[in-house]
Scaffold this motif. Sequence first.
Motif, PDB file in Angstrom:
ATOM      1  N   THR A  77       0.835  -1.200   0.000  1.00  0.00           N
ATOM      2  CA  THR A  77       0.000   0.000   0.000  1.00  0.00           C
ATOM      3  C   THR A  77       0.875   1.258   0.000  1.00  0.00           C
ATOM      4  O   THR A  77       0.491   2.293  -0.539  1.00  0.00           O
ATOM      5  CB  THR A  77      -0.910   0.006   1.247  1.00  0.00           C
ATOM      6  OG1 THR A  77      -1.507  -1.285   1.356  1.00  0.00           O
ATOM      7  CG2 THR A  77      -1.999   1.038   1.152  1.00  0.00           C
ATOM      8  N   SER A  78       2.056   1.144   0.603  1.00  0.00           N
ATOM      9  CA  SER A  78       2.909   2.335   0.749  1.00  0.00           C
ATOM     10  C   SER A  78       3.350   2.912  -0.606  1.00  0.00           C
ATOM     11  O   SER A  78       3.182   4.125  -0.830  1.00  0.00           O
ATOM     12  CB  SER A  78       4.111   2.005   1.639  1.00  0.00           C
ATOM     13  OG  SER A  78       3.666   1.357   2.800  1.00  0.00           O
TER      14      SER A  78
ATOM     15  N   MET B  44       0.629   4.818  -2.102  1.00  0.00           N
ATOM     16  CA  MET B  44       0.467   6.182  -1.554  1.00  0.00           C
ATOM     17  C   MET B  44       1.325   7.166  -2.329  1.00  0.00           C
ATOM     18  O   MET B  44       0.886   8.266  -2.667  1.00  0.00           O
ATOM     19  CB  MET B  44       0.960   6.216  -0.096  1.00  0.00           C
ATOM     20  CG  MET B  44      -0.068   5.843   0.902  1.00  0.00           C
ATOM     21  SD  MET B  44       0.708   5.761   2.530  1.00  0.00           S
ATOM     22  CE  MET B  44      -0.214   4.387   3.160  1.00  0.00           C
TER      23      MET B  44
ATOM     24  N   TYR C 178      -2.034   8.043  10.387  1.00  0.00           N
ATOM     25  CA  TYR C 178      -1.002   7.034  10.145  1.00  0.00           C
ATOM     26  C   TYR C 178       0.306   7.786   9.893  1.00  0.00           C
ATOM     27  O   TYR C 178       0.357   8.706   9.059  1.00  0.00           O
ATOM     28  CB  TYR C 178      -1.408   6.171   8.947  1.00  0.00           C
ATOM     29  CG  TYR C 178      -0.332   5.234   8.457  1.00  0.00           C
ATOM     30  CD1 TYR C 178       0.278   4.318   9.311  1.00  0.00           C
ATOM     31  CD2 TYR C 178       0.079   5.253   7.129  1.00  0.00           C
ATOM     32  CE1 TYR C 178       1.266   3.462   8.865  1.00  0.00           C
ATOM     33  CE2 TYR C 178       1.062   4.388   6.664  1.00  0.00           C
ATOM     34  CZ  TYR C 178       1.659   3.502   7.542  1.00  0.00           C
ATOM     35  OH  TYR C 178       2.625   2.646   7.090  1.00  0.00           O
TER      36      TYR C 178
ATOM     37  N   ASN D 214      -9.038   7.125   6.397  1.00  0.00           N
ATOM     38  CA  ASN D 214      -8.508   5.788   6.685  1.00  0.00           C
ATOM     39  C   ASN D 214      -9.471   5.163   7.680  1.00  0.00           C
ATOM     40  O   ASN D 214      -9.440   5.446   8.854  1.00  0.00           O
ATOM     41  CB  ASN D 214      -7.085   5.965   7.274  1.00  0.00           C
ATOM     42  CG  ASN D 214      -6.480   4.675   7.794  1.00  0.00           C
ATOM     43  OD1 ASN D 214      -5.802   4.657   8.812  1.00  0.00           O
ATOM     44  ND2 ASN D 214      -6.706   3.583   7.110  1.00  0.00           N
TER      45      ASN D 214
ATOM     46  N   ASN E 167      -5.730   3.435  11.573  1.00  0.00           N
ATOM     47  CA  ASN E 167      -4.526   3.308  12.374  1.00  0.00           C
ATOM     48  C   ASN E 167      -4.141   4.739  12.751  1.00  0.00           C
ATOM     49  O   ASN E 167      -4.048   5.573  11.848  1.00  0.00           O
ATOM     50  CB  ASN E 167      -3.421   2.674  11.530  1.00  0.00           C
ATOM     51  CG  ASN E 167      -2.097   2.584  12.236  1.00  0.00           C
ATOM     52  OD1 ASN E 167      -2.001   2.830  13.424  1.00  0.00           O
ATOM     53  ND2 ASN E 167      -1.057   2.214  11.484  1.00  0.00           N
TER      54      ASN E 167
ATOM     55  N   ASP F 197      -7.721   5.167   2.302  1.00  0.00           N
ATOM     56  CA  ASP F 197      -6.836   4.038   2.603  1.00  0.00           C
ATOM     57  C   ASP F 197      -7.696   2.944   3.237  1.00  0.00           C
ATOM     58  O   ASP F 197      -8.128   3.056   4.384  1.00  0.00           O
ATOM     59  CB  ASP F 197      -5.726   4.523   3.541  1.00  0.00           C
ATOM     60  CG  ASP F 197      -4.721   3.429   3.878  1.00  0.00           C
ATOM     61  OD1 ASP F 197      -5.007   2.241   3.619  1.00  0.00           O
ATOM     62  OD2 ASP F 197      -3.651   3.774   4.409  1.00  0.00           O
TER      63      ASP F 197
ATOM     64  N   TYR G 217      -7.363  -1.589   6.128  1.00  0.00           N
ATOM     65  CA  TYR G 217      -7.901  -2.331   7.285  1.00  0.00           C
ATOM     66  C   TYR G 217      -9.327  -2.840   7.053  1.00  0.00           C
ATOM     67  O   TYR G 217      -9.963  -3.303   8.000  1.00  0.00           O
ATOM     68  CB  TYR G 217      -7.827  -1.482   8.568  1.00  0.00           C
ATOM     69  CG  TYR G 217      -6.402  -1.308   9.028  1.00  0.00           C
ATOM     70  CD1 TYR G 217      -5.737  -2.347   9.676  1.00  0.00           C
ATOM     71  CD2 TYR G 217      -5.695  -0.145   8.772  1.00  0.00           C
ATOM     72  CE1 TYR G 217      -4.419  -2.223  10.069  1.00  0.00           C
ATOM     73  CE2 TYR G 217      -4.371  -0.002   9.153  1.00  0.00           C
ATOM     74  CZ  TYR G 217      -3.740  -1.045   9.803  1.00  0.00           C
ATOM     75  OH  TYR G 217      -2.425  -0.924  10.181  1.00  0.00           O
TER      76      TYR G 217
ATOM     77  N   SER H   3      -1.487  -6.846   3.228  1.00  0.00           N
ATOM     78  CA  SER H   3      -0.685  -7.039   4.436  1.00  0.00           C
ATOM     79  C   SER H   3      -1.520  -7.474   5.630  1.00  0.00           C
ATOM     80  O   SER H   3      -1.171  -8.430   6.326  1.00  0.00           O
ATOM     81  CB  SER H   3       0.031  -5.736   4.800  1.00  0.00           C
ATOM     82  OG  SER H   3       1.036  -5.445   3.867  1.00  0.00           O
ATOM     83  N   LYS H   4      -2.607  -6.771   5.869  1.00  0.00           N
ATOM     84  CA  LYS H   4      -3.337  -6.965   7.132  1.00  0.00           C
ATOM     85  C   LYS H   4      -4.382  -8.065   6.986  1.00  0.00           C
ATOM     86  O   LYS H   4      -4.418  -9.006   7.768  1.00  0.00           O
ATOM     87  CB  LYS H   4      -4.019  -5.659   7.553  1.00  0.00           C
ATOM     88  CG  LYS H   4      -3.177  -4.410   7.371  1.00  0.00           C
ATOM     89  CD  LYS H   4      -2.027  -4.322   8.352  1.00  0.00           C
ATOM     90  CE  LYS H   4      -1.149  -3.105   8.037  1.00  0.00           C
ATOM     91  NZ  LYS H   4      -0.062  -2.898   8.951  1.00  0.00           N
TER      92      LYS H   4
ATOM     93  N   ARG I  39       4.784  -7.739   0.443  1.00  0.00           N
ATOM     94  CA  ARG I  39       4.795  -6.449  -0.247  1.00  0.00           C
ATOM     95  C   ARG I  39       3.919  -6.460  -1.494  1.00  0.00           C
ATOM     96  O   ARG I  39       4.408  -6.462  -2.635  1.00  0.00           O
ATOM     97  CB  ARG I  39       6.229  -5.993  -0.583  1.00  0.00           C
ATOM     98  CG  ARG I  39       7.220  -6.039   0.551  1.00  0.00           C
ATOM     99  CD  ARG I  39       6.735  -5.382   1.832  1.00  0.00           C
ATOM    100  NE  ARG I  39       6.305  -3.997   1.657  1.00  0.00           N
ATOM    101  CZ  ARG I  39       5.152  -3.530   2.141  1.00  0.00           C
ATOM    102  NH1 ARG I  39       4.315  -4.308   2.822  1.00  0.00           N
ATOM    103  NH2 ARG I  39       4.838  -2.287   1.957  1.00  0.00           N
TER     104      ARG I  39
END
Length: 398
Positions: free
Chosen positions: A115-116, A119, A140, A186, A190, A214, A217, A243-244, A252
Amino acid sequence: MEEQKMTAGDRTVYPNETMPERVRRVKPFLAMEILEKAKQMESKGVSIIHLEVGEPDGDTPYAIKEAVIEAIRDNDTAYTHSLGKPALRREISLYYKNTYGVSIDPSQVVVTSGTSPAMLLAFSALLERGDKMIMPDPYYACYPNFVNFIGAEPLPVRVCEEDGFKLLADDVRKKLDPRVKGVLINSPANPTGTVLDENELRELADLGLYIVSDEVYHGLNYKGRDHSILEFTDRAVVLNGFSKRNIMTGWRLGYLIAPSFMVREMQKLQQNMFICACSFVQDAGIAALRESPEVLAERFSDYDQRRLYLYEALQQIGIAPAKLPDGAFYMLANVKKYTDDSLSLAQRILEETGVAVTPGIDFGPGAEGYIRISYACSMENLKEGIGRLKKFFAALDK
Ligand SMILES: Cc1ncc(COP(=O)(O)O)c(C=O)c1O
């Protein structure tokens, strides 16, 4: 320690002199720094309870691992299309159709290495130098760093504990000016665990600004079903990843969904910066999206038990947030009566009790005076961690 020298051509230069302003402005990600320190203590034999990381416990599901093993055996190891494998992009659009009832063309999907990176692509494509991006504070930790890095301006809006840390349309309206380009949301969030409901999301969408949502989650919502921002507006970029939800932090893999006109620009960035996401891991993504809702519900029912246990325990210690968070796997414990320096407190907790927690200040000034506790660990570890925290705070109370 002697300062490390680097050479550039025939000149000798020193690291601090060469670091550009935009890099120096990036703040360290304290959750990672605490994790690294905790791991170092662990390697020396100290018993550590990890309540700092945003990493679900458990192994990546079998079917997902098998998909990758098969892809590697089939020598599926070359570069893929920069936007991602067509099969995965189709699967993502199908997933959004089945889960949220929204029609996304696969051509709107960009597959990324988590996700990074999504972004970075999203903010780069959306924000002009000097544009402002509204976001809730607490946020976050990485959001403002990304926005600053590309020369735009994060505009944090303080959200308060008593209201469940919700960023609502009215809060945004008060901050509007001509340079505000969009709002970052988000939900589930987070570090607060906050979930925005259907109406709250619709009202934010109705502001007519771009929304970057985002949704990493999604699936970790203990109150009801998640809503994608795409149910309410097309003027949005969705960030999401595996990821979650699928216990795949180290793999990744992520993606974004954007309006068609942005995708070509994002593609150019992806080609230059990353080329493409890992080829065989993209097959894991297809398997992950096919995990049945029953399997996911079963996975997250454990989290709900831990959430309720943790909230009650924090209430007993006297540091529970005002409202029980509805999503993700975090709680912000309010330690304002003990300190306004959450970093020193988190360091002290780690050194004196072996419990790793993240200092609130990582998540903006609005989270100073809090520590973030992650309950994405086994119930056994959570109970041990809470036992140690109870003693620690009881000693402070004396
Ligand atoms: C809100 C939020 N977005 C994105 C990420 C990064 O996710 P990924 O592992 O997909 O890069 C995290 C990780 O903790 C997160 O909490």
